[in-house]
Design a protein around this motif. Structure first.
Motif, mmCIF file in Angstrom:
data_model
loop_
_atom_site.group_PDB
_atom_site.id
_atom_site.type_symbol
_atom_site.label_atom_id
_atom_site.label_comp_id
_atom_site.label_asym_id
_atom_site.label_seq_id
_atom_site.Cartn_x
_atom_site.Cartn_y
_atom_site.Cartn_z
ATOM 1 N N PRO A 79 -17.584 -64.862 17.164
ATOM 2 C CA PRO A 79 -18.656 -64.402 16.284
ATOM 3 C C PRO A 79 -18.379 -63.052 15.620
ATOM 4 N N VAL A 80 -17.643 -62.162 16.298
ATOM 5 C CA VAL A 80 -17.359 -60.869 15.667
ATOM 6 C C VAL A 80 -16.435 -61.026 14.466
ATOM 7 N N SER A 81 -15.712 -62.145 14.402
ATOM 8 C CA SER A 81 -14.885 -62.425 13.228
ATOM 9 C C SER A 81 -15.660 -63.242 12.197
ATOM 10 N N MET A 82 -16.177 -64.386 12.624
ATOM 11 C CA MET A 82 -16.801 -65.316 11.681
ATOM 12 C C MET A 82 -18.111 -64.796 11.111
ATOM 13 N N ARG A 83 -18.859 -64.035 11.912
ATOM 14 C CA ARG A 83 -20.158 -63.555 11.437
ATOM 15 C C ARG A 83 -20.106 -62.077 11.069
ATOM 16 N N LEU A 84 -19.819 -61.231 12.041
ATOM 17 C CA LEU A 84 -19.897 -59.788 11.801
ATOM 18 C C LEU A 84 -18.885 -59.323 10.767
ATOM 19 N N ARG A 85 -17.611 -59.595 10.990
ATOM 20 C CA ARG A 85 -16.594 -59.076 10.068
ATOM 21 C C ARG A 85 -16.752 -59.652 8.663
ATOM 22 N N GLU A 86 -16.957 -60.972 8.568
ATOM 23 C CA GLU A 86 -17.033 -61.586 7.242
ATOM 24 C C GLU A 86 -18.236 -61.083 6.453
ATOM 25 N N ARG A 87 -19.353 -60.880 7.136
ATOM 26 C CA ARG A 87 -20.541 -60.367 6.452
ATOM 27 C C ARG A 87 -20.436 -58.873 6.175
ATOM 28 N N ALA A 88 -19.700 -58.160 7.002
ATOM 29 C CA ALA A 88 -19.583 -56.706 6.832
ATOM 30 C C ALA A 88 -18.598 -56.318 5.732
ATOM 31 N N LEU A 89 -17.579 -57.126 5.503
ATOM 32 C CA LEU A 89 -16.493 -56.732 4.602
ATOM 33 C C LEU A 89 -16.953 -56.345 3.190
ATOM 34 N N PRO A 90 -17.831 -57.086 2.523
ATOM 35 C CA PRO A 90 -18.251 -56.655 1.181
ATOM 36 C C PRO A 90 -18.886 -55.262 1.171
ATOM 37 N N HIS A 91 -19.655 -54.962 2.203
ATOM 38 C CA HIS A 91 -20.310 -53.655 2.286
ATOM 39 C C HIS A 91 -19.307 -52.571 2.680
ATOM 40 N N MET A 92 -18.327 -52.931 3.483
ATOM 41 C CA MET A 92 -17.260 -51.994 3.814
ATOM 42 C C MET A 92 -16.442 -51.655 2.575
ATOM 43 N N LEU A 93 -16.190 -52.653 1.739
ATOM 44 C CA LEU A 93 -15.444 -52.413 0.501
ATOM 45 C C LEU A 93 -16.213 -51.490 -0.436
ATOM 46 N N ARG A 94 -17.527 -51.692 -0.515
ATOM 47 C CA ARG A 94 -18.336 -50.806 -1.351
ATOM 48 C C ARG A 94 -18.322 -49.378 -0.801
ATOM 49 N N LEU A 95 -18.375 -49.262 0.512
ATOM 50 C CA LEU A 95 -18.321 -47.941 1.128
ATOM 51 C C LEU A 95 -16.967 -47.285 0.867
ATOM 52 N N TYR A 96 -15.897 -48.077 0.938
ATOM 53 C CA TYR A 96 -14.573 -47.529 0.633
ATOM 54 C C TYR A 96 -14.487 -47.087 -0.828
ATOM 55 N N GLU A 97 -15.001 -47.913 -1.736
ATOM 56 C CA GLU A 97 -14.952 -47.564 -3.156
ATOM 57 C C GLU A 97 -15.733 -46.289 -3.455
ATOM 58 N N ALA A 98 -16.811 -46.058 -2.702
ATOM 59 C CA ALA A 98 -17.624 -44.862 -2.923
ATOM 60 C C ALA A 98 -17.033 -43.622 -2.260
ATOM 61 N N SER A 99 -16.218 -43.828 -1.236
ATOM 62 C CA SER A 99 -15.713 -42.690 -0.461
ATOM 63 C C SER A 99 -14.207 -42.479 -0.530
ATOM 64 N N SER A 100 -13.458 -43.561 -0.799
ATOM 65 C CA SER A 100 -11.986 -43.554 -0.760
ATOM 66 C C SER A 100 -11.444 -43.214 0.630
ATOM 67 N N GLU A 101 -12.275 -43.416 1.655
ATOM 68 C CA GLU A 101 -11.875 -43.107 3.029
ATOM 69 C C GLU A 101 -11.716 -44.379 3.848
ATOM 70 N N VAL A 102 -11.040 -44.253 4.988
ATOM 71 C CA VAL A 102 -10.914 -45.374 5.916
ATOM 72 C C VAL A 102 -12.309 -45.776 6.399
ATOM 73 N N VAL A 103 -12.583 -47.082 6.392
ATOM 74 C CA VAL A 103 -13.867 -47.596 6.846
ATOM 75 C C VAL A 103 -13.620 -48.522 8.042
ATOM 76 N N HIS A 104 -14.389 -48.314 9.101
ATOM 77 C CA HIS A 104 -14.261 -49.125 10.314
ATOM 78 C C HIS A 104 -15.574 -49.787 10.679
ATOM 79 N N VAL A 105 -15.481 -50.936 11.328
ATOM 80 C CA VAL A 105 -16.593 -51.488 12.088
ATOM 81 C C VAL A 105 -16.075 -51.713 13.508
ATOM 82 N N ALA A 106 -16.837 -51.224 14.478
ATOM 83 C CA ALA A 106 -16.470 -51.398 15.882
ATOM 84 C C ALA A 106 -17.667 -51.917 16.652
ATOM 85 N N VAL A 107 -17.390 -52.600 17.755
ATOM 86 C CA VAL A 107 -18.459 -53.109 18.614
ATOM 87 C C VAL A 107 -18.308 -52.512 20.003
#
Length: 257
Positions: A79-107
């Protein structure tokens, strides 16, 4: 009953063998596997061949082994791959585009607070991002990482009381290991909605992270950015991180079972 115990023993040995691999040791020989697991070389060799046949290990021309594609394929069903990561990636990309910094999600990994860690399940980086020690599938301490401190802030006081029974290790000279100081930082993170670390995991690096509001059937999770000390604009980055956390939670709620 004996067969059941034997089967459990084989599974335990196979798990120890698979966990012998690391980011620094992607390729191991049968002798290496025997040494790391404490198994006899003949037993390790036989088990490695069986795991290769099941796709859990890949055996190469030089006789060395690596983690197999079959194991990766199974892991991607988590689930951390199929649900969390896949749903998080678009928002992580937006955060990266706004910050140009490394973006992480951890559990939060581990039911026992005395051994729990931050397990990194998603990462976005780019040419202007600062190098970090983190990697997908890697683990780091809760008390020295931004995402880790955000996860600590989301835990109840009883959980934290057990957590503080452990010995907190320093990763750098700036790591906070004093219980009173760390509790104060956790309380501050709860109040303002985000946590920070300053050079506590890697010298020169600053992390800003926020917990992702909880979703059923997923472990506690947090999103964060890592930047250089010289450009760590907390007033700019913290709102971006908190927005990403809320947006990830909204996306997860839209697919909740």
């Amino acid at each position: 009953m004996a067969q059941q115990h034997d089967a459990e023993g084989v599974l335990s040995r196979a798990t120890r063998m698979l966990r012998s691999f690391s980011a620094d040791d992607e390729s191991l020989s049968a002798t290496d596997l025997a040494h790391r697991t404490g198994l006899a070389r003949t037993t390790a060799h036989r088990l490695a061949i069986e795991l290769s046949g099941l796709g859990m290990l890949d055996r190469h021309a030089d006789g060395r082994y690596t983690i197999g594609m079959g194991l990766w394929e199974i892991g991607e069903l988590a689930p951390v791959s199929m649900r969390l990561r896949e749903r998080a990636l678009p928002h992580m990309l937006r955060l990266y585009e706004a910050s140009s910094e490394v973006v992480h999600v951890a559990v939060l990994s581990g039911d026992d607070p005395t051994t729990a860690e931050a397990l990194y399940v998603a990462r976005v980086t780019g040419p202007h991002s600062i190098p970090t020690l983190s990697r997908m599938g890697g683990r780091h301490p809760l008390h020295t990482t931004g995402v880790g401190k955000a996860l600590l802030a989301a835990q109840g006081d009883a959980w934290l009381d057990v957590f503080f029974r452990r010995t907190l290790e320093r990763e750098t000279v700036h790591s906070v290991i004093d219980e009173r100081q760390l509790r104060a930082e956790i309380a501050e993170a709860r109040e303002r909605g985000f946590a920070t670390t300053r050079q506590e995991m890697t010298l020169g690096n600053v992390s800003i992270a926020a917990v992702i509001p909880p979703t059923a059937d997923l472990p506690p999770a947090a999103v964060g950015v890592v930047t250089h000390l010289a450009r760590a604009d907390e007033r700019r980055l913290a709102p971006l991180v908190m927005t990403a956390a809320r947006d990830i939670a909204s996306s997860l709620e839209s697919i909740a079972p």
